[in-house]
Write a protein that holds these residues in place. Structure first.
Motif, PDB file in Angstrom:
ATOM      1  N   ARG A 116       0.933  -1.140  -0.089  1.00 12.19           N
ATOM      2  CA  ARG A 116      -0.029  -0.206  -0.169  1.00 12.19           C
ATOM      3  C   ARG A 116       0.477   1.679   0.301  1.00 12.19           C
ATOM      4  NH1 ARG A 116      -3.118  -2.792   3.669  1.00 12.19           N
ATOM      5  NH2 ARG A 116      -2.211  -1.840   5.877  1.00 12.19           N
ATOM      6  N   THR A 117       1.784   1.490   0.681  1.00 12.71           N
ATOM      7  CA  THR A 117       2.857   1.989   1.032  1.00 12.71           C
ATOM      8  C   THR A 117       4.220   2.669  -0.104  1.00 12.71           C
ATOM      9  OG1 THR A 117       4.657   0.928   2.215  1.00 12.71           O
ATOM     10  CG2 THR A 117       2.347   2.645   3.096  1.00 12.71           C
ATOM     11  N   GLN A 122       7.014  -4.586  -6.720  1.00 13.69           N
ATOM     12  CA  GLN A 122       6.132  -5.475  -6.077  1.00 13.69           C
ATOM     13  C   GLN A 122       7.333  -6.452  -5.042  1.00 13.69           C
ATOM     14  OE1 GLN A 122       2.881  -6.106  -6.960  1.00 13.69           O
ATOM     15  NE2 GLN A 122       2.499  -4.370  -7.298  1.00 13.69           N
ATOM     16  N   VAL A 123       6.953  -7.335  -4.562  1.00 11.72           N
ATOM     17  CA  VAL A 123       8.208  -7.663  -3.599  1.00 11.72           C
ATOM     18  C   VAL A 123       7.477  -9.774  -3.723  1.00 11.72           C
ATOM     19  CG1 VAL A 123       8.711  -8.622  -1.459  1.00 11.72           C
ATOM     20  CG2 VAL A 123       8.090  -6.298  -1.262  1.00 11.72           C
ATOM     21  N   HIS A 124       8.164 -10.222  -4.258  1.00 10.58           N
ATOM     22  CA  HIS A 124       8.647 -11.799  -5.112  1.00 10.58           C
ATOM     23  C   HIS A 124       9.302 -12.519  -3.576  1.00 10.58           C
ATOM     24  CE1 HIS A 124       7.301 -11.325  -9.688  1.00 10.58           C
ATOM     25  NE2 HIS A 124       6.168 -11.584  -8.483  1.00 10.58           N
ATOM     26  N   TRP A 278      11.464   0.411   5.405  1.00  5.94           N
ATOM     27  CA  TRP A 278      10.013  -0.093   5.536  1.00  5.94           C
ATOM     28  C   TRP A 278      10.227  -1.091   6.593  1.00  5.94           C
ATOM     29  CZ3 TRP A 278       8.010  -4.546   5.542  1.00  5.94           C
ATOM     30  CH2 TRP A 278       6.456  -5.199   5.279  1.00  5.94           C
ATOM     31  N   LEU A 279      11.299  -2.302   6.487  1.00  8.68           N
ATOM     32  CA  LEU A 279      11.865  -3.378   7.483  1.00  8.68           C
ATOM     33  C   LEU A 279      11.952  -2.436   9.369  1.00  8.68           C
ATOM     34  CD1 LEU A 279      11.460  -6.277   6.758  1.00  8.68           C
ATOM     35  CD2 LEU A 279      13.863  -6.015   6.989  1.00  8.68           C
ATOM     36  N   ARG A 280      12.998  -1.927   9.202  1.00  7.73           N
ATOM     37  CA  ARG A 280      13.253  -1.018  10.465  1.00  7.73           C
ATOM     38  C   ARG A 280      12.174  -1.025  11.016  1.00  7.73           C
ATOM     39  NH1 ARG A 280      19.028   1.824   8.067  1.00  7.73           N
ATOM     40  NH2 ARG A 280      20.197  -0.817   8.731  1.00  7.73           N
TER      41      ARG A 280
END
Length: 304
Positions: A116-117, A122-124, A278-280
């Motif tokens: 969304r952000t 796109q993440v695979h 984002w992960l952090r």
């Protein structure tokens, strides 16, 4: 005509730019003699004299100056082309390799927020643990705990510390009957109980239960009421919120940490840089909620 060896042209380019075989040798990390031999081979292949040798110094001939103009353009174009090849396709999906348990129990439920952000990325997801062959597996970044040694050439960015503690089904193991509980183990983290006991200053339950093949299975067994498992605060976060697990003694740092690994600098890949940030952020939020701290340097309440 037959082209001379590329290495001879590379050596010539360095020697011609410096007009000194010694400085060319320093740049190329070879010996002065190696530079001299390559220049002689090139002159023989071309049938031209490229340097005048006077008083232990070298000077470019007219032919040498003409060839330098060619090699400078050649190697600049080659460097630019190789750099372009190494740049990621920012429109392509970001392939993320992640350890299976943290992928299932923490990362996947949060990926919709990333999409969304960051709608353009796109993440695979590729579930795997330990060492990763980025080129062979087509992986862009790998989310790993530092419980193994990775290639020093990789770019590693710390995400957060690992916090662990005993978890069990709510109401299943209270302080009063702690010693009568069953300590569940995991083959993938065989020292988890020992590390927690040392960090927390407590003793594990006296009874040893089954050792499950994967960390995920030991957590599921704990949620089913089969005993007490050592859980990661990140992995247990959602189960704690949904009251499928409780952590009667809180969490402590176990000395390890999570990293995001990449074969290239993160600044060179906007997709990877966005995912890292984002992960952090998500890891900090989860630890704040699960452990009760805002930063990894704080101590959660109730931990001995």
């Amino acid at each position: 005509m037959k082209l001379p060896p590329l290495n001879s042209l590379r050596v010539f380019d360095a020697a011609a730019r410096h007009e000194a075989f010694g400085r060319a040798a320093e740049e190329l990390h070879v010996t002065h003699g190696a530079v001299s031999r390559q220049i002689k081979l090139l002159e023989a292949a071309l049938g031209l004299t490229l340097f005048e040798r006077r008083n232990r110094a070298v000077f470019l001939t007219d032919a040498g100056r003409q060839l330098l103009a060619v090699t400078q353009g050649l190697f600049e174009q080659l460097r630019a082309g190789l750099a372009q090849l190494q740049q990621p396709d920012t429109a392509a999906p970001l392939v993320v390799s992640c350890e299976p348990t943290i992928a299932m129990m923490w990362l996947i439920p949060r990926l919709p927020d990333f999409q969304r952000t960051h709608p353009g990325v796109q993440v695979h997801l590729y579930a795997a643990g330990g060492a990763v062959d980025f080129a062979a597996q087509g992986v862009d970044v790998a989310f790993r705990r530092n419980d193994f040694e990775w290639d020093a050439a990789l770019h590693a960015e710390r995400v957060c510390d690992e916090w662990t503690g005993p978890v069990c089904r709510p109401g299943r193991e209270r302080a009063a009957d702690w010693n009568d509980g069953v300590a569940l183990g995991s083959a993938t983290r065989p020292r988890a109980w020992r590390q927690w006991a040392q960090a927390a200053g407590r003793k594990p339950p006296r009874r040893a239960g089954l050792v499950y093949e994967h960390f995920y299975l030991s957590l599921q067994a704990a949620a089913a009421g089969l005993g007490v498992a050592i859980g990661s605060a990140l992995m247990a976060r959602d189960a704690l919120r949904d009251h499928r697990l409780e952590a009667p003694y809180g969490f402590v740092r176990d000395g390890s940490a999570y990293f995001l690994l990449s074969p290239r600098p993160f600044v060179n890949d906007p997709r990877a840089a966005a995912f890292l940030a984002w992960l952090r952020q998500e890891a900090e939020r989860s630890l704040r909620e699960a452990v009760g701290v805002a930063t990894p340097d704080a101590t959660p309440p109730g931990v001995a």
